[in-house]
Design a protein around this motif. Structure first.
Motif: not given
Length: 130
Positions: A109-116
Motif C-alpha cells: 500500500q505504501r507504493a501510493q506514496g511519492r517518497s517511495e
C-alpha cells in the motif's frame, strides 16, 4: 540512477482511450517495481497505479480502478498504462517512476506514496475534452 522517458500522451475525447509508455534505462529494470502518477494544474501529484517486478501484482487508485491497466514488458524495459473510458478529470501530466527498493512479489500500500520512488520521468500531457 534510472532514466525514464514517457510517451503516448495527447488529446482525446471523453470516453476514448490512450496508452502511455515509459522506457527505462539500465539492466536491472526487471528487478524492481514501477508506478504511474499524475498531476493536474493546481493540484498535488497523485498516485495512479503500480506494478511489481514480475507484473503479477498491481495496485490502483480508486479513481482509475476498472478503467486503467498497468503492465510491463521486461524484455523491452518498458512499463505501460492503458487508459480507457477517459474522463475530463483524467486530464493531467502523467509521470512514471521507479521504486528500486521494492523487489518483492507484491505491491504494498505504501507504493501510493511519492517518497517511495527513486527516479522520475519528465511527464507526458494527457488532455481529455468533454
Amino acid at each position: 540512477q534510472v532514466q525514464l522517458v514517457e510517451s503516448g500522451g495527447g488529446l482525446v475525447q471523453a470516453g476514448g482511450s490512450l496508452r502511455l509508455s515509459c522506457a527505462a534505462s539500465g539492466r536491472t529494470f526487471r528487478t524492481y517495481a514501477m508506478g504511474w502518477f499524475r498531476q493536474a494544474p493546481g493540484k498535488e501529484r497523485e498516485f495512479v497505479a503500480a506494478i511489481n517486478w514480475s507484473g503479477r501484482s498491481t495496485y490502483y487508485a480508486d479513481s482509475v480502478k476498472g478503467r486503467f491497466t498497468i503492465s510491463r514488458d521486461n524484455a523491452k524495459n518498458t512499463v505501460y498504462l492503458q487508459m480507457n473510458s477517459l474522463k475530463p478529470e483524467d486530464t493531467a501530466v502523467y509521470y512514471c517512476a521507479a521504486d528500486r527498493s521494492n523487489t518483492g512479489p507484491s505491491v504494498p500500500q505504501r507504493a501510493q506514496g511519492r517518497s517511495e520512488y527513486d527516479d522520475w520521468g519528465q511527464g507526458t500531457q494527457v488532455t481529455v475534452s468533454s
